[in-house]
Design a protein around this motif. Structure first.
Motif: not given
Length: 157
Positions: A1-25
């Motif tokens: 499972m992927e997640d993110i913490l924005l501004n060290h304050k707001l947390y979101f979790a992403f359901p299975e199947g999501f990946h963090r986009m990087e590089g060329e994508e």
């Protein structure tokens, strides 16, 4: 499972199947708002979620409401998406971690594929948090459920 913490304050979790986009994508995307954040994609379901936050200083932070920022964002998206036949939809108000987020829905065409989007902004203190959600129109019902799950995962830390 992927997640993110924005501004060290707001947390979101992403359901299975999501990946963090990087590089060329990631380089292929055009961000609607500048600022730190992250982009997530579910390739199988054809969903993309971009997140960002930005702090505003001075009097603007005191007087500028999230609803006003959402109106400005709508104008930006309408202009940027004109080449894709953007069709603006209804305004929305959502709960994100117990705080109101304002935004709007819209449709457009990308490479002859009908797409839908929803963009939201909320304010906490001097920071504005942005969430953009993109999906194929043909999977609208499933996409709405995924967005609901992501928003339900939001919490303030």
């Amino acid at each position: 499972m992927e997640d993110i913490l924005l501004n060290h304050k707001l947390y979101f979790a992403f359901p299975e199947g999501f990946h963090r986009m990087e590089g060329e994508e990631l380089a292929k995307l055009r961000f609607m708002e500048a600022g730190p954040g992250g982009c997530f994609k579910d390739t199988e379901k054809h969903l993309i979620v971009t997140t960002a936050w930005k702090e505003i200083a001075g009097l603007a932070a005191m007087f500028l409401k999230a609803k006003d920022v959402a109106s400005g964002m709508e104008a930006q998206i309408r202009k940027a998406m004109q080449p894709y036949g953007v069709r603006m939809g209804e305004a929305v108000k959502r709960d994100v971690g117990g705080k109101p987020a304002y935004g709007f829905r819209y449709g457009y065409e990308a490479e002859d594929i009908a797409m839908q989007g929803e963009s939201l902004v909320l304010k906490e203190g001097k920071a504005y948090y942005y969430l953009h959600f993109y999906a194929r129109a043909e999977g609208a019902a499933e996409a709405a459920g995924v967005l609901d799950a992501i928003l339900a995962s939001a919490r303030w830390v």
